[in-house]
Design an enzyme around this catalytic site. Structure first.
Site, mmCIF file in Angstrom:
data_model
loop_
_atom_site.group_PDB
_atom_site.id
_atom_site.type_symbol
_atom_site.label_atom_id
_atom_site.label_comp_id
_atom_site.label_asym_id
_atom_site.label_seq_id
_atom_site.Cartn_x
_atom_site.Cartn_y
_atom_site.Cartn_z
ATOM 1 N N CYS A 32 24.837 -11.752 16.821
ATOM 2 C CA CYS A 32 25.449 -10.578 16.531
ATOM 3 C C CYS A 32 26.992 -10.445 17.047
ATOM 4 O O CYS A 32 27.733 -9.902 16.554
ATOM 5 C CB CYS A 32 24.711 -9.548 17.104
ATOM 6 S SG CYS A 32 23.414 -9.039 16.078
ATOM 7 N N CYS A 57 16.858 -3.522 21.732
ATOM 8 C CA CYS A 57 16.790 -4.389 20.709
ATOM 9 C C CYS A 57 15.591 -5.106 20.649
ATOM 10 O O CYS A 57 15.390 -5.752 21.649
ATOM 11 C CB CYS A 57 17.942 -5.538 20.536
ATOM 12 S SG CYS A 57 17.622 -6.563 19.238
ATOM 13 N N LYS A 105 27.786 -10.182 3.846
ATOM 14 C CA LYS A 105 29.056 -9.738 4.773
ATOM 15 C C LYS A 105 30.355 -10.140 4.216
ATOM 16 O O LYS A 105 30.411 -11.512 3.885
ATOM 17 C CB LYS A 105 28.657 -10.390 6.240
ATOM 18 C CG LYS A 105 27.611 -9.727 6.854
ATOM 19 C CD LYS A 105 27.296 -10.125 8.436
ATOM 20 C CE LYS A 105 26.171 -9.340 9.078
ATOM 21 N NZ LYS A 105 26.037 -9.657 10.246
ATOM 22 N N LYS A 151 20.844 -10.016 3.734
ATOM 23 C CA LYS A 151 22.380 -9.260 4.186
ATOM 24 C C LYS A 151 23.362 -10.159 3.526
ATOM 25 O O LYS A 151 23.493 -11.253 3.420
ATOM 26 C CB LYS A 151 22.472 -8.939 5.645
ATOM 27 C CG LYS A 151 22.555 -10.119 6.433
ATOM 28 C CD LYS A 151 22.265 -9.781 8.021
ATOM 29 C CE LYS A 151 22.323 -11.150 8.869
ATOM 30 N NZ LYS A 151 21.959 -10.696 10.322
ATOM 31 N N CYS A 172 19.576 -13.202 21.808
ATOM 32 C CA CYS A 172 18.713 -14.063 21.034
ATOM 33 C C CYS A 172 19.477 -14.923 20.141
ATOM 34 O O CYS A 172 20.979 -14.866 19.951
ATOM 35 C CB CYS A 172 17.906 -12.993 20.191
ATOM 36 S SG CYS A 172 18.600 -12.248 18.590
ATOM 37 N N ARG A 177 23.594 3.131 12.302
ATOM 38 C CA ARG A 177 24.995 2.312 12.414
ATOM 39 C C ARG A 177 25.663 2.995 11.028
ATOM 40 O O ARG A 177 25.227 3.173 9.868
ATOM 41 C CB ARG A 177 24.658 1.023 12.109
ATOM 42 C CG ARG A 177 25.949 0.232 11.976
ATOM 43 C CD ARG A 177 25.523 -1.299 11.680
ATOM 44 N NE ARG A 177 24.877 -1.732 12.760
ATOM 45 C CZ ARG A 177 23.923 -2.788 12.675
ATOM 46 N NH1 ARG A 177 23.582 -3.291 11.372
ATOM 47 N NH2 ARG A 177 23.145 -3.318 13.654
ATOM 48 N N CYS A 188 26.212 -8.476 22.561
ATOM 49 C CA CYS A 188 25.388 -7.699 21.670
ATOM 50 C C CYS A 188 24.608 -6.586 22.739
ATOM 51 O O CYS A 188 24.838 -6.850 23.939
ATOM 52 C CB CYS A 188 24.503 -8.516 20.984
ATOM 53 S SG CYS A 188 23.185 -9.171 21.977
ATOM 54 N N ARG A 225 27.103 -5.346 3.644
ATOM 55 C CA ARG A 225 27.386 -4.668 4.975
ATOM 56 C C ARG A 225 28.534 -4.037 5.087
ATOM 57 O O ARG A 225 29.532 -4.112 4.030
ATOM 58 C CB ARG A 225 26.770 -5.664 6.002
ATOM 59 C CG ARG A 225 25.467 -6.270 6.025
ATOM 60 C CD ARG A 225 24.450 -5.158 6.287
ATOM 61 N NE ARG A 225 23.001 -5.495 6.484
ATOM 62 C CZ ARG A 225 22.383 -6.241 7.687
ATOM 63 N NH1 ARG A 225 23.306 -6.060 8.616
ATOM 64 N NH2 ARG A 225 21.315 -6.475 7.608
#
Length: 572
Positions: free
Chosen positions: A482, A439, A214, A212, A478, A73, A433, A142
């Protein structure tokens, strides 16, 4: 909570500033994998190990290891790149990955299907384009995302500049990236345990962030970045056509863990205002607050949203004044009206044209039905402006000179590219996603399921007389969120193969989360539940009222239910 640090925290602290044994693992071609510890570290480098789950059982029967490959990514603040960079990325997709480009919900690219021996060539090709993957994953800041707003040319330019400046300020600094991927000579790391030597990570130190982090920027009335779902939400305040500052929201975040009621998505608290010339310093101060006060002993409690939930806004404002040196000013007025993209051609303030194309689930590839990758490559060859990825997985051919518009439109028509006019309003506002087959966290299909789902929902919409009515639908494989399903008017999160949790009642502005309506249900049940709601919406809605707002007003969904509702469905 235990005082013992989790393995992930120990691994990064003992990694020699994100080096670990990644280089040695890449050199071992006897396996397609790397060690579990190094897989945790490569996330900081913007990549992690996956395998093709479609062939996992067959390979196991053949006594072969999983078909390991990497996802890579990019760090691409604001989602902007040149035509030359687009062509270079397309080359990389063909030479090193699975011949597709994936536009993500965080306004950047992902490459899938990258085998180990292709990793260094891919990273060096990215570097040659003036791009990198630092911090696209991992316990650091991120990719910084921002509002696209192609029609507001000067404001967008300012917003993009701030997104780049914030990203650069909070980028990790270790030379591990250059050493591992670019072939630069290895140097000894310098740490705080070595008196007299400069620390290699002046902001993050050897322990980095608890989880993370953001950051997003939005320009009201548009909220295409779903700004309140971020750890830091920067809401632009524009006066007389000029960007003067930002309202600052803190503590947003998607994702939760099924069965753990201590975890839940959360919208950012809009805490105050900072002038534009202070916003980069303000972001550093806020990130430092989370760096120093975020939970490090429990990974599921380590996001900034839980720090804010534990301590509150007043505590945050006190810490901000301490870290930043200047307190926040009071929040200024703003209004969001929608969170979707503007499709088709839009003229900017400077007279340049901008074309927003609908890219289903952000997947750029050639198929028998649509040669999308080839079409965009041909456009890049003649385009003199730039490309902009949106947070809704769509693509803007931006800053088209007026004399170039007809030439680009000819290519759009030739290849049958979708400018939003030929698909339903519901499909235009849908996201997913990746999920299966790559994944590791996926419990159900998402990207591969979305076209079928939207077709069936469109049939219900047509039957109810709602064909032209936009409803945002988001599907994830899940509960990690995302595709930001917890902000959708209709959100699905995978629970098992063919089974989903159904969330209802988000709004079209990105300012209200939805609520769990039914748990672990199949498609037939989803459609059976939604059909009468859509029919009632068609008959009883107010002028301009969105589906999510109607569900709240009609008492079908209770917006006042507390956070644990994300684990408890409404009674049947």
């Amino acid at each position: 909570m235990s005082d013992k640090l989790p393995d992930a925290e120990i691994i990064k602290r003992e990694s020699n500033y994100l080096r670990g044994t990644i280089a040695e693992g890449l050199d071992d071609l006897a396996t397609g994998a790397i060690s579990d510890n190094d897989n945790k570290l490569t996330k900081f480098h913007g990549t992690y190990l996956q395998d093709d789950r479609d062939v996992r059982d067959e390979r196991r029967r053949q006594r072969l290891e999983p078909l390991h490959m990497f996802m890579v990514r990019l760090r691409l603040p604001g989602g902007v790149l040149t035509p030359e960079q687009w062509l270079g990325m397309d080359d990389i997709a063909g030479d090193c990955a699975n011949h597709t480009l994936k536009l993500t919900t965080r306004q950047t690219f992902q490459f899938h299907g990258v085998f180990k021996h292709k990793m260094r060539p891919l990273m060096r090709a990215i570097d040659a384009l003036g791009l990198d993957t630092k911090g696209a994953c991992g316990d650091v800041n991120r990719n910084v995302v921002s509002n696209v707003n192609p029609h507001e040319s000067q404001v967008h330019a300012d917003i993009h500049r701030y997104s780049v400046d914030i990203s650069e300020r909070l980028k990790w600094r270790s030379r591990a990236y250059a050493e591992i991927w670019l072939g630069e000579d290895r140097v000894e790391a310098r740490g705080e345990d070595e008196p007299g030597k400069e620390e290699e990570e002046p902001f993050y130190s050897y322990y980095y962030m608890p989880r993370k982090f953001k950051i997003a920027l939005a320009v009201p009335p548009e909220n295409d970045a779903d700004v309140l779902s971020n750890d830091i939400a920067l809401i632009a305040i524009v006066e007389d056509g000029k960007l003067v500052g930002f309202n600052v929201g803190v503590g947003g975040g998607m994702g939760m863990t099924y069965g753990n009621e201590a975890t839940h998505p959360r919208l950012a608290d809009v805490a105050g205002y900072v002038p534009a010339d202070q916003v980069v310093d303000a972001c550093e101060a806020i990130a430092a607050i989370q760096r120093d006060h975020g939970c490090r002993t429990e990974r599921t409690h380590a996001r900034f949203k839980y720090t804010m939930a534990d301590h509150g806004v007043e505590w945050f404002l006190e810490r901000f004044a301490e870290y930043h040196g200047t307190p926040m000013a009071p929040v200024r007025d703003y209004v969001f009206t929608h969170s979707g993209d503007r499709f088709g051609w839009v003229e900017g303030e400077n007279g340049n044209q901008h074309l927003t194309l609908s890219i289903r689930s952000g997947r750029v590839l050639d198929t028998d039905e649509l040669a999308l990758r080839t079409a965009l490559r041909d456009i890049a060859k003649i385009h003199t402006g730039d490309f902009r990825i949106t947070c809704n997985q769509n693509l803007i051919i931006a800053n088209v000179a007026p004399e170039k518009k007809a030439e680009i439109q000819t290519l759009v028509d030739h290849y049958g590219l979708e400018d939003g006019s030929g698909i339903s309003a519901l499909a235009r506002n849908s996201m997913s996603c990746v999920a299966f087959p790559t994944c590791a966290l996926a419990m159900a299909e998402s990207e591969r399921y979305l076209p079928s789902l939207t077709d069936k929902l469109d049939a219900l919409m047509d039957k109810a007389g709602l064909a032209d009515t936009p409803i945002n639908v988001r599907v994830t494989g899940c509960p990690n969120g995302c595709a930001r399903p917890y902000l959708a008017e209709i959100g699905l999160t995978g629970k098992a193969l063919g089974k989903y949790n159904l969330f209802l009642g988000g709004d079209e502005r990105g300012e209200r989360m939805n609520r769990l309506y039914r748990e672990n249900i199949d498609e037939a049940t989803i459609l059976e539940l939604l059909e009468p709601m859509l029919e009632r919406f068609a008959a009883e809605r107010n002028d301009g009222e969105g589906f999510g707002d109607f569900l709240i007003r009609g008492g079908i969904v209770d917006a006042e239910r507390p956070p644990e509702v994300f684990h408890k469905a409404y009674a049947v």
